[in-house]
Write an enzyme that holds these catalytic residues in place. Structure first.
Site, short mmCIF file in Angstrom:
data_model
loop_
_atom_site.label_atom_id
_atom_site.label_comp_id
_atom_site.label_asym_id
_atom_site.label_seq_id
_atom_site.Cartn_x
_atom_site.Cartn_y
_atom_site.Cartn_z
N SER A 43 1.05 3.91 4.02
CA SER A 43 -0.27 3.72 3.40
C SER A 43 -0.44 4.41 2.05
O SER A 43 -1.51 4.30 1.44
CB SER A 43 -1.37 4.20 4.35
OG SER A 43 -1.54 3.29 5.40
N LYS A 86 -1.79 2.31 -0.70
CA LYS A 86 -3.21 2.09 -1.01
C LYS A 86 -3.66 2.81 -2.27
O LYS A 86 -4.74 2.53 -2.80
CB LYS A 86 -4.05 2.50 0.20
CG LYS A 86 -3.85 1.54 1.37
CD LYS A 86 -4.46 2.02 2.66
CE LYS A 86 -4.22 0.97 3.75
NZ LYS A 86 -3.80 1.55 5.01
N SER A 127 -8.01 4.81 5.59
CA SER A 127 -6.78 4.02 5.49
C SER A 127 -6.92 2.66 6.18
O SER A 127 -6.01 2.18 6.85
CB SER A 127 -5.60 4.79 6.08
OG SER A 127 -4.38 4.32 5.56
#
Length: 392
Positions: free
Chosen positions: A65, A68, A120
């Site tokens: 993640s 992101k 997330s």
């Protein structure tokens, strides 16, 4: 929006040059060795983009993640914060971490970015991508274009959320550079340091309440970001940032089972052994000349390095009537060198001239700076133009 985009790309050009400047070999005698439990790690000063520490920093690895970070900065630069994002079937059904958006639900892009970075949310990442890029594939194209512009050499994105996929990877050094770039954006910086956020919930009587998963915000004095990550193949990944005494650092670890402690050590190391020094300030007179500098310049030096700094004043030629060949009083620049490598340039102006907003880190005066679109139609038009040019 146009001025903001120009500024963002100037920062990108600066980070592309200066993050490649190595730590002086001589200075290593004045600092201890730094070790982590990570498969790859990097530490960078945000202001200058100087890479302070790197271990396997260019290895291309899964990043979970941490993806992101790129999703957020692309959405911020291309999207309208106040526009409402509608949750599609694909976003609603996205596996992995989630903020539990409902099918057809609408939320402002700004609030969805908080859900993306604090919790997330893979559902938020997919919805944002479809909204800003027209489709997930269109948004991924923008992510990879952004990576090129920032100067990431060991990164390629296949999705906006970071779930394991072939051809989806980055490196510790690239993530440090990407994050330093993103932290120059005020909205991104504000989001990632937020510990808790409320957002309206159209489907229930209660609001969404998101707590930030990043424990560094509570564990480390001065922490102000950035992002956690985990998948079964990437393992634990973390990007953190902290600010002390006006200096902001970014630490990155990939596949690190003791990341919270390692990040504390890395940040302590940077603040102690590479403090930020102010070399000149905007409006300061250039000794021996009727000139002033246009920008404040700061740089992190190890002990003894600043004594080896070299400055070179490069003036533009005068034309026959005695005026410069550049308008608005710009007379040239001061070039700064450390160990024979250029670490920055600072424009100089005739004393009494109006001093425009400048960027002392930018070494590339001729850089063509693309202007990001603020609507999907404009974005799609630019994508089609680029594809057409590539085919011809």
């Amino acid at each position: 929006m146009w001025i903001k985009s120009i500024t963002n790309w100037i920062v990108a050009a600066a980070l592309l040059l200066f993050s490649s400047i190595p730590v002086s070999a001589d200075s290593s005698q004045n600092r201890p060795n730094l070790y982590t439990h990570a498969q790859a790690a990097a530490l960078m000063d945000v202001t200058s983009g100087r890479l302070l520490y790197s271990s396997h920093g260019d290895d291309e690895l899964r990043i979970a993640s941490l993806t992101k970070i790129m999703t957020a900065i692309v959405a911020i630069e291309y999207g309208d914060f106040k526009k409402r994002v509608k949750v599609s079937k694909k976003a609603f059904g996205k596996e992995g971490s989630s903020i539990y958006l409902k099918l057809g639900e609408e939320m402002t892009l700004e609030n969805m970015l908080y859900g993306l970075m604090l919790r997330s949310g893979n559902d938020a990442a997919t919805a944002i991508a479809e909204h800003v890029g027209g489709s997930e594939e269109g948004f991924v194209y923008l992510m990879n274009e952004e990576a090129k512009q920032i100067g990431l050499k060991h990164s390629h994105f296949a999705n906006p959320h970071g779930l394991d996929a072939d051809g989806h990877y980055s490196s510790a050094n690239d993530l440090a550079k990407m994050t330093a770039y993103a932290l120059h954006n005020p909205l991104f910086s504000e989001i990632v340091k937020t510990e808790s956020k409320k957002a309206p919930n159209p489907n229930e009587s209660w609001d969404y309440q998101w707590g930030n998963k990043n424990k560094m915000l509570r564990l480390y004095d001065g922490a102000d970001g950035v992002k956690t990550g985990y998948t079964k193949k990437a393992f634990r990944c973390l990007v953190s940032s902290a600010t002390r005494n006006g200096q902001q650092l970014v630490a990155v670890t990939l596949n690190d089972g003791d990341d919270w402690n390692d990040h504390g050590k890395m940040l302590d190391y940077g603040f102690e052994y590479y403090p930020l020094s102010k070399l000149m300030e905007k409006g300061e007179a250039v000794k021996g000349y009727d000139l002033v500098v246009n920008s404040t310049f700061q740089y992190p030096f190890a002990k003894g390095e600043e004594d080896r700094l070299e400055k070179k004043l490069v003036l533009r030629p005068l034309v026959k009537d005695g005026s410069t060949d550049v308008s608005f009083g710009l007379r040239g620049e001061i070039q700064l060198y450390l160990e024979g490598q250029q670490i920055g340039t600072v424009p100089v102006y005739q004393k009494g001239s109006f001093l425009p907003e400048g960027n002392a880190r930018n070494p590339a005066r001729t850089t063509m700076v693309p202007v990001h679109s603020s609507t999907f139609v404009e974005t799609l038009s630019n994508i089609l133009k680029r594809l057409f040019l590539q085919q011809n």
